[in-house]
Design an enzyme around this catalytic site. Structure first.
Site, PDB file in Angstrom:
ATOM      1  N   SER A 143       0.995  -1.164  -0.079  1.00  0.00           N
ATOM      2  CA  SER A 143      -0.097  -0.090  -0.124  1.00  0.00           C
ATOM      3  C   SER A 143       0.811   1.400   0.214  1.00  0.00           C
ATOM      4  O   SER A 143       2.064   1.116   0.561  1.00  0.00           O
ATOM      5  CB  SER A 143      -0.769  -0.076   1.235  1.00  0.00           C
ATOM      6  OG  SER A 143      -1.581   1.262   1.302  1.00  0.00           O
ATOM      7  N   TYR A 156      -1.260  -0.561  10.544  1.00  0.00           N
ATOM      8  CA  TYR A 156      -1.411  -0.857   9.141  1.00  0.00           C
ATOM      9  C   TYR A 156      -0.274  -0.387   8.291  1.00  0.00           C
ATOM     10  O   TYR A 156       0.280  -1.153   7.272  1.00  0.00           O
ATOM     11  CB  TYR A 156      -2.555   0.008   8.459  1.00  0.00           C
ATOM     12  CG  TYR A 156      -2.880  -0.539   7.152  1.00  0.00           C
ATOM     13  CD1 TYR A 156      -3.578  -1.569   6.820  1.00  0.00           C
ATOM     14  CD2 TYR A 156      -2.680   0.426   6.109  1.00  0.00           C
ATOM     15  CE1 TYR A 156      -3.989  -2.126   5.713  1.00  0.00           C
ATOM     16  CE2 TYR A 156      -3.189   0.194   4.942  1.00  0.00           C
ATOM     17  CZ  TYR A 156      -3.745  -1.339   4.488  1.00  0.00           C
ATOM     18  OH  TYR A 156      -4.135  -1.477   3.313  1.00  0.00           O
TER      19      TYR A 156
END
Length: 241
Positions: A143, A156
């Site tokens: 990501s 995350y």
């Protein structure tokens, strides 16, 4: 010349929805046989039925990728039904936002366990198949959160940073085995996970990257000739205007 994908076997994690499901459909349309892994067996059955309509062999196995024993059982089942993998797509992931002090330590650990150790567990289990074939592709979905941290995203971001580091290290280890390892780093993609994390403004959703766009990118990457090696293929979307 682009690589032909027809007849290859791909194992995909997080395959019940979002990028995983879209990639399974896109690869099936290329004639790739698909092994699906996710936690929800009922949803996997539905996706498998859709893929069979496309004329490819399909198998599924439910597993929590953070659990190595479950992963090993799932991969053994897929291999028995389909054969050994040529392609591995590590897509399974979870996320949530909270400050370091506000996020429960168990939740912080779970995010890292699924996103990082899940990628490791599945890769470790499938990798001997690719080495035996002396070839293949592994694509890990990271990501833009793995390229730069932000407030409330420590778990995350840490997990996605780690996926990139894992990818780069593994790529150097297995290049001699003709195995290409790539990390993709998309920004927000319209998926159920993104909605669960409140990342989607529904009034602008059509302007954001869709799961099908990521699937198209993955198929394109897999078709690249093996002479073309990308240490880290980055896909960043701009904010919708």
């Amino acid at each position: 010349m682009a690589q032909a994908l027809q007849g290859k076997i791909a194992f995909i994690t997080g395959a019940a929805r979002g990028i995983g499901k879209a990639t399974a459909i896109a690869l099936a349309n290329e004639g790739v046989h698909i092994g699906l892994i996710a936690r929800n067996e009922a949803t996997l059955q539905t996706v498998a039925a859709e893929l069979k309509e496309l004329g490819v062999n399909t198998a599924y196995a439910s597993a929590n990728v953070a659990n190595l024993a479950e992963v090993e059982t799932a991969i053994a089942s897929l291999t028995e039904q389909l054969g050994t993998a040529d392609i591995l797509i590590n897509n399974a992931g979870i996320g949530n936002f909270a400050s370091v002090l506000d996020m429960d330590p168990a939740e912080w650990k779970e995010i890292v366990d699924v996103n990082l150790f899940g990628t490791y567990n599945v890769t470790r289990t499938v990798l001997p198949q690719l080495i035996e074939k002396n070839g293949g592709d592994i694509i890990n979905i990271s990501s833009t959160a793995g390229l730069g941290g932000a407030a409330t995203s420590s778990a995350y971001s840490a997990s996605k940073f780690a996926v990139i580091g894992f990818t780069e290290s593994l790529a150097q280890e297995v290049r001699r085995n003709n195995i290409r390892v790539t990390a993709l780093t998309p920004s927000t993609v319209v998926t159920d996970l993104a909605r669960d994390m409140n990342l989607i403004d529904e009034t602008k959703a059509e302007r954001l990257m869709q799961a099908e766009d990521m699937a198209e990118l993955i198929v394109s990457q897999l078709k690249l000739n093996k002479r073309v090696y990308l240490k880290n293929a980055t896909m960043i979307t701009t904010n919708p205007f």
